[in-house]
Motif scaffolding. Structure first.
Motif, short mmCIF file in Angstrom:
data_model
loop_
_atom_site.label_atom_id
_atom_site.label_comp_id
_atom_site.label_asym_id
_atom_site.label_seq_id
_atom_site.Cartn_x
_atom_site.Cartn_y
_atom_site.Cartn_z
N HIS A 39 0.85 -1.20 0.00
CA HIS A 39 0.00 0.00 0.00
C HIS A 39 0.87 1.23 0.00
O HIS A 39 1.87 1.26 0.71
CB HIS A 39 -0.90 0.01 1.24
N PRO A 40 0.53 2.26 -0.76
CA PRO A 40 -0.51 2.28 -1.77
C PRO A 40 -0.03 1.59 -3.05
O PRO A 40 1.17 1.37 -3.23
CB PRO A 40 -0.73 3.77 -2.02
N ASP A 41 -0.96 1.25 -3.91
CA ASP A 41 -0.64 0.66 -5.19
C ASP A 41 0.32 1.61 -5.91
O ASP A 41 -0.01 2.78 -6.12
CB ASP A 41 -1.92 0.47 -6.00
N PRO A 42 1.53 1.14 -6.27
CA PRO A 42 2.50 2.03 -6.92
C PRO A 42 2.08 2.49 -8.31
O PRO A 42 2.65 3.44 -8.83
CB PRO A 42 3.77 1.18 -7.01
N ASP A 43 1.10 1.82 -8.92
CA ASP A 43 0.66 2.20 -10.26
C ASP A 43 -0.87 2.25 -10.28
O ASP A 43 -1.53 1.37 -10.84
CB ASP A 43 1.19 1.20 -11.29
N PRO A 44 -1.45 3.29 -9.68
CA PRO A 44 -2.91 3.36 -9.56
C PRO A 44 -3.64 3.53 -10.89
O PRO A 44 -4.87 3.42 -10.93
CB PRO A 44 -3.14 4.55 -8.64
N ALA A 45 -2.92 3.76 -11.99
CA ALA A 45 -3.58 3.85 -13.30
C ALA A 45 -3.96 2.47 -13.84
O ALA A 45 -4.79 2.36 -14.73
CB ALA A 45 -2.67 4.57 -14.29
N GLN A 46 -3.38 1.41 -13.27
CA GLN A 46 -3.70 0.05 -13.70
C GLN A 46 -5.10 -0.34 -13.21
O GLN A 46 -5.51 0.06 -12.14
CB GLN A 46 -2.67 -0.94 -13.15
N PRO A 47 -5.81 -1.15 -14.00
CA PRO A 47 -7.13 -1.61 -13.55
C PRO A 47 -7.02 -2.42 -12.26
O PRO A 47 -6.05 -3.15 -12.06
CB PRO A 47 -7.61 -2.52 -14.69
N ALA A 48 -8.02 -2.26 -11.40
CA ALA A 48 -8.04 -2.96 -10.11
C ALA A 48 -9.44 -3.48 -9.84
O ALA A 48 -10.42 -3.00 -10.41
CB ALA A 48 -7.59 -2.02 -8.99
#
Length: 173
Positions: free
Chosen positions: A81-90
């Motif tokens: 946390h946090p997602d290092p690449d928040p542009a990726q679909p989750a």
């Protein structure tokens, strides 16, 4: 059964659950998995899976659980946390309160375990650590939206249940 195969330990997989949170959409996660190579530190492997360098202190990396798979792997799960690449679909985490459990006392593994259950367990684990571990408490203090969302979860160790008086038990008393 092949004696050489019996002597070989099951392959260990490292799973990084990359967690994000925002006030509008709640928690979401994505997962990355890789085999643990011989003589490799699992913590370092989880950081590498997440795209982090060893001295990155901006992210939380914490082992939250393990499980055995039907194909003979042991999966060691880390929350990042946090997602290092928040542009990726989750995947949205619909219910961090949901607990998967076995149906019989001597069989603790649930019959059907989905990745959402693993992610919910990891979030509850983080909520517990946020109340009990000074390092995690300090980390979350800089992330008030996440800290607030975690405060809605019961302050119990992941996997511990609050005492519930069942109707049949109440009648016996």
């Amino acid at each position: 059964m092949d004696p050489a195969r019996e002597a070989t330990p099951p392959p260990v997989m490292i799973e990084a659950l990359l967690l994000r949170h925002d006030a509008a959409h709640g928690f979401a996660y994505r997962s990355r998995t890789t085999p643990l190579e011989r003589h490799t530190n699992p913590d370092r492997t989880a950081r590498r899976l997440a795209g982090l360098v060893d001295d990155d202190d901006r992210h939380l990396v914490h082992s939250t659980s393990w499980r055995a798979t039907e194909d003979g792997h042991i999966v060691l799960t880390y929350l990042v946390h946090p997602d290092p690449d928040p542009a990726q679909p989750a995947h949205p985490l619909a219910d961090p309160h949901g607990i998967a459990r076995g149906s019989r006392p001597a069989h603790p593994a649930p019959a059907a375990l989905a990745l959402e259950h693993v992610a919910a367990h990891a979030v509850r684990h983080l909520a517990f650590l946020g109340r009990t571990d000074p390092t995690i408490t300090a980390y979350l203090a800089d992330r008030p939206h996440t800290q607030q969302a975690l405060s809605t979860l019961p302050p119990l160790p992941a996997g511990q249940f609050q005492e519930v008086v069942l109707a049949s038990s109440a009648r016996e008393a």
